[in-house]
Design a protein around this motif. Structure first.
Motif, PDB file in Angstrom:
ATOM      1  N   GLU A 711       0.844  -1.191   0.000  1.00 33.86           N
ATOM      2  CA  GLU A 711       0.000   0.000   0.000  1.00 33.86           C
ATOM      3  C   GLU A 711       0.884   1.246   0.000  1.00 33.86           C
ATOM      4  N   VAL A 712       0.447   2.278  -0.673  1.00 35.20           N
ATOM      5  CA  VAL A 712       1.269   3.479  -0.809  1.00 35.20           C
ATOM      6  C   VAL A 712       1.653   4.035   0.547  1.00 35.20           C
ATOM      7  N   PHE A 713       0.764   3.967   1.536  1.00 39.96           N
ATOM      8  CA  PHE A 713       1.072   4.526   2.851  1.00 39.96           C
ATOM      9  C   PHE A 713       2.024   3.632   3.633  1.00 39.96           C
ATOM     10  N   ASN A 714       2.258   2.415   3.162  1.00 38.40           N
ATOM     11  CA  ASN A 714       3.294   1.576   3.748  1.00 38.40           C
ATOM     12  C   ASN A 714       4.614   1.668   2.984  1.00 38.40           C
ATOM     13  N   ILE A 715       4.577   2.260   1.811  1.00 43.06           N
ATOM     14  CA  ILE A 715       5.799   2.443   1.025  1.00 43.06           C
ATOM     15  C   ILE A 715       6.542   3.694   1.472  1.00 43.06           C
ATOM     16  N   ALA A 716       5.801   4.763   1.695  1.00 42.04           N
ATOM     17  CA  ALA A 716       6.448   6.035   2.039  1.00 42.04           C
ATOM     18  C   ALA A 716       5.463   6.922   2.796  1.00 42.04           C
ATOM     19  N   PRO A 717       5.980   7.866   3.603  1.00 48.66           N
ATOM     20  CA  PRO A 717       5.077   8.817   4.289  1.00 48.66           C
ATOM     21  C   PRO A 717       4.522   9.850   3.312  1.00 48.66           C
ATOM     22  N   GLU A 718       3.494  10.553   3.733  1.00 56.17           N
ATOM     23  CA  GLU A 718       2.789  11.506   2.866  1.00 56.17           C
ATOM     24  C   GLU A 718       3.684  12.601   2.308  1.00 56.17           C
ATOM     25  N   ASP A 719       4.719  12.979   3.066  1.00 62.22           N
ATOM     26  CA  ASP A 719       5.554  14.082   2.608  1.00 62.22           C
ATOM     27  C   ASP A 719       6.704  13.624   1.717  1.00 62.22           C
ATOM     28  N   HIS A 720       6.729  12.361   1.379  1.00 62.91           N
ATOM     29  CA  HIS A 720       7.786  11.835   0.516  1.00 62.91           C
ATOM     30  C   HIS A 720       7.337  11.908  -0.933  1.00 62.91           C
TER      31      HIS A 720
END
Length: 951
Positions: A711-720
């Motif tokens: 999932e995108v939120f497990n790949i990187a934080p929102e500010d990345h």
């Protein structure tokens, strides 16, 4: 007087000679001609039959006996198109069939067939020289034939299609393509040519195409050790560095660890775990020219010839992949040679074989060679363009349905959601973050460990599966579930199938255990048996469909009864089938298995569209509501690069729906063995970002893979920037939904193709014939994936005879040139073809959230343009009954006029009034892609034609 009488007799003979045919060994039929041949050798054909199925489609059959096998085709549907007007001529020893599109000649003395267009240009010519076409083969109690057919082709002709193959080739010219179903190889025996024709090779057995000479073992070359002593390469088997053991060094003439059975070839006492193997020395050939090499491999492998690195790749140890490469060798000359292999596991696979340069007389020849068949049978399909060729293929094998609209949105998956809470938590997180999502996927092993095939949930992990499914639906998403044609010995479903003789029993008799827990004995059901197909549907209907499952994930449908076993053993594991020997039907299992699910669901619920995702493919699969994904691939940039030509050739095979695991399925140790280092984590994020960018513009948009979580939120934080780029393209996909769903409608109604190799639209530009890493997404968008780590530029080709706009900033440049495009981390280069109309809809959280009451039309001037907006009821089959609507949209460059044509058709719930906001982009007048931009025109549309002048 005598002379006079002789002349009279000669005149009479001349006048009446047309009544006496020059050839007596043929029979004209209602739909073609049947020719009986004199056999010079036992393997020659005795009967050749040509059938005219359409103006552009000819069937050619041959048999070595006096009567054709009446076995029905699994791929090709019964011809229900009625008669086609055609004419027949006899010209000496040549029989001629003429249609509106083709002239086809068959030689009455040897049965050789030649295809011409209506202008007399040769399209394709059978080559009846060389090996005999039929070679008898015994398949247990069955008698059959090995088959081979060669064709003469033009020197610069390019060849595509044949399913999904992951060796990195786009144009197959000069190579051998192995049509054997395998995890990440999907076989469709439909070949297309750059000359706008196709060959559907109607055979269900393992087949080879192209240069069909058998690959030679390395031992056929002269081999020298690294000390230049003849007799073999220097093989060094180094142990794990911590073992303290000295390497094993020996001379070897072969590298063949391809299958499970070959693991015993390793030196006695050698352990692969932590080991490193090298083969060094010199190779010498008795021929000059490009030698082609084929290497199935897993683990890390590098190959050098003459100190040039030709292969550098990693593939998971348990699932080898195929690589091909070539090197120029000089006859009688030693060439430095080295292989370095880190198996990266306790069991791993590697082999190497080669082909000498093609003989001069074979350079302009291609061939099909199949292991088994009772007759030779192929279909020649001609088209004005490659869309016409694909249309002919679907005319033969069945239309591809309009997929449910939700399937064109984003799917989230992982291997695997282990509990009910995990799956629901992901859906809730997407909705909380307002990231669009349409489908959540539940992968395998939701059952109790020892009950594979039960299709029942493990209640300790899924305590209330019905509530889980209901909650997914309440969150406005669909749920797809994985089912396999596999059953553990002794479970209730196994017993039911076994009682009716519907299971393959070899794996049971051999007590082959899988990799789960302590290991369990299993087998697959016989999908060639109609009763087996009915029972399988009844099982998943009762256990899953009635609970509200929306779609089916059909894994291991090759069938993969035992991974990495030899091909001979794979055939034994599915022998016998209901129809006959597995040798004859090996490649067709996936077609029959999915046929049962499609027909079962449509009979149970005629309303809802079937959706199947399957790990294999075969000719005709598209008619069963099925799409294919590219299998258990590796999570590397190199592997991502191989997906692009694999998917493009799949599209050219006539199957329009394809997807890949975004991010790659299986990962290297640096990603999933404990905490990632900062460098590995950034590489992982970049890999996923680039793959998500590419995946946005594949027919189906789907993330899947093993840990790390996908999932995108497990790949990187929102500010990345990884997170931001992935979400940007997700939202862009949904903005493009009016465009994408219209392409889906074209697939069914016009035999359209969504993901389009450049040769489809720019075939006259010879520069595109070998391009396998750029493609058109629909008629307008040129997609240029970035698959090199760290790249911020991308070399690409802009096809000739048109101009191209940068999608993001609207800047314009002419085509017919190579350029270096900006490719910052957050963006892949996207261009719009001059003379395009792109419809964008509202921002959505899921495809059915709201109708597109306002559509932003980006009109790219410079040439005339057209687009047909398609809409229907989204999830049912009423479009087959005419319940759909289209709005033709055209732009005329000369008058700068945009016309919204009269709406055609209607359906329940149709939006009757909407607004079109028009943004006009021209050469020299760039406009950014901006959905809140001030429009150049606003059109209130109620279904009647409207036109506006653009400035």
């Amino acid at each position: 007087m005598k002379i006079r009488n002789t002349l009279c007799l000669a005149l009479v003979a001349t006048l009446f000679s047309f009544k006496e045919p020059a050839v007596k060994n043929y029979q004209k039929l209602d739909d073609g001609v049947l020719v009986k041949l004199e056999k010079a050798a036992s393997g020659d054909p005795q009967m050749v039959q040509l059938r005219v199925l359409a103006d552009n489609i000819i069937q050619v059959k041959a048999t070595p006996v006096e009567q054709f096998s009446q076995e029905p085709s699994l791929m090709v549907l019964e011809n229900k198109n009625g008669k086609t007007d055609w004419q027949f001529q006899e010209k000496g020893k040549t029989l001629v069939l003429n249609t509106k599109d083709l002239r086809v000649e068959v030689a009455a003395d040897n049965g050789a067939v030649t295809f011409y267009d209506r202008n007399g240009n040769v399209l394709l010519q059978e080559n009846n020289q060389g090996r005999e076409a039929f070679a008898p083969v015994n398949l247990g109690k069955e008698q059959s034939y090995r088959l081979q057919k060669a064709f003469n082709v033009e020197p610069n002709e390019a060849f595509y299609g044949l399913g999904q193959h992951q060796a990195g080739l786009m144009n197959y010219r000069g190579w051998q393509v192995d049509l054997t179903q395998y995890n990440s190889v999907a076989v469709v025996p439909f070949l297309v040519s750059s000359k706008n024709y196709g060959i559907l090779w109607d055979n269900n057995s393992i087949t080879k195409f192209g240069d069909v000479r058998p690959y030679q073992p390395l031992s056929k070359l002269k081999l020298y050790g690294k000390d230049q002593k003849p007799g073999g390469l220097t093989a060094t088997y180094a142990f794990d560095a911590t073992s303290g053991q000295k390497p094993i060094v020996r001379q070897e003439t072969e590298i063949n660890y391809e299958f499970l059975q070959d693991q015993k070839r390793f030196p006695q006492g050698y352990k692969l775990e932590g080991g490193l193997m090298t083969w060094e020395g010199f190779i010498e050939s008795d021929a000059t020219g490009d030698h082609r090499f084929e290497m199935p491999s897993s683990g890390y492998v590098k190959v050098w010839i003459d100190n040039k690195l030709l292969l550098d790749r990693w593939r998971e140890a348990w699932n080898p992949g195929m690589s091909v490469f070539k090197a120029p060798l000089q006859k009688g000359q030693k060439h430095a040679f080295k292989i370095e292999w880190n198996p990266d596991g306790g069991v791993s696979y590697l082999a190497l074989r080669y082909l000498t340069p093609q003989p001069a007389q074979d350079l302009n020849k291609i061939a099909f060679a199949s292991e088994a068949g009772d007759r030779m049978d192929y279909y020649f399909v001609y088209g004005k363009n490659l869309d016409g060729v694909i249309g002919g293929y679907r005319q033969l094998t069945g239309a591809a349905q309009v997929m449910p609209k939700w399937a064109m949105g984003f799917w989230q998956s992982r291997e695997r959601y282990k509990t009910q809470e995990e799956l629901l938590g992901v859906v809730k997180e997407f909705r909380k973050r307002q990231i669009p999502l349409d489908n959540i996927v539940l992968d395998w092993s939701y059952w109790e460990e020892d009950k594979w095939g039960s299709q029942e949930f493990d209640k300790t992990r899924f305590p209330n599966a019905q509530a889980m499914i209901d909650e997914v639906h309440a969150n406005k998403a669909q749920i797809m579930i994985s089912t396999w044609p596999k059953f553990y010995e002794g479970i209730e479903a196994y017993k039911q199938f076994d009682q009716k003789g519907l299971l393959y029993k070899t794996s049971i008799n051999e007590q082959i255990r899988d990799w789960i827990g302590k290991g369990y004995v299993s087998t697959f059901y016989d999908a060639f048996n109609p009763e087996g197909r009915r029972m399988f549907w009844n099982l998943i209907n009762e256990k899953l469909y009635k609970m509200g499952i929306d779609a089916w994930w059909q894994d291991a449908s090759e069938p993969d009864i035992l991974s990495n076993t030899s091909i001979a053993h794979r055939k034994a594991l599915m022998n016998p089938t209901y129809l006959g020997s597995a040798d004859k039907y090996f490649n067709a299992y996936v077609l029959q298995h999915n046929k049962g699910i499609y027909e079962g669901q449509r009979s149970t619920n005629p309303n809802d569209r079937v959706f199947i995702l399957t790990r294999s493919a075969f000719g005709g699969l598209q008619r069963y509501g099925a799409a294919t994904w590219s299998g258990d691939i590796a999570a590397t940039f190199e592997e991502m690069g191989r997906q692009i030509p694999a998917g493009l050739n799949f599209s050219l095979s006539g199957l329009p729906y394809w997807t890949t695991d975004i991010g790659g399925f299986f990962v290297e140790n640096k990603y999933d063995r404990g905490p990632m280092t900062p460098a590995a984590q950034e590489e992982w994020r970049e890999l996923n970002t680039r793959w998500y960018q590419y995946g946005t513009f594949t027919p189906l948009y789907r993330s899947h893979g093993q840990y790390p979580f996908r999932e995108v939120f497990n790949i990187a934080p929102e500010d990345h920037k990884a997170y931001q780029s992935i979400v940007y393209y997700n939202k862009l996909r949904y903005r493009l939904m009016p465009y994408i769903y219209s392409l889906t409608g074209q697939v069914y109604h016009q035999h359209g193709t969504i993901m389009r190799p450049l040769v489809m639209d720019f075939g006259a530009d010879k520069n595109v014939h070998n391009i396998g890493d750029q493609f058109m997404f629909g008629p307008s968008l040129l997609v240029n994936p970035v698959y090199v780590k760290g790249a911020t530029k991308r070399n690409l080709y802009l096809p000739a005879n048109t101009g191209w706009y940068n999608l993001y900033d609207g800047s314009y440049q002419k085509g017919g040139k190579q350029i270096t495009a900006d490719a910052p981390y957050e963006r892949l280069p996207l261009f719009v073809k001059e003379g395009s109309i792109l419809p964008f809809g509202p921002e959505l959280q899921y495809t059915a959230e709201k109708p597109a009451e306002t559509i932003t039309l980006y009109v790219y001037g410079g040439k005339d343009a057209s687009f047909e907006l398609y809409e229907d009821e989204n999830t049912n089959y009423n479009y087959e009954k005419g319940k759909f609507a289209t709005i033709p949209i055209t732009y005329q460059e000369a008058s700068k006029t945009l016309t919204l044509g009269k709406r055609q058709g209607e359906f329940n719930g149709m939006l009757r009034n909407r607004t079109f906001q028009v943004v006009y982009v021209q050469p020299g007048k760039a406009k950014k892609l901006q959905f809140d931009a001030q429009p150049d025109a606003t059109i209130a549309y109620t279904g009647s034609a409207k036109a506006v002048k653009l400035k």
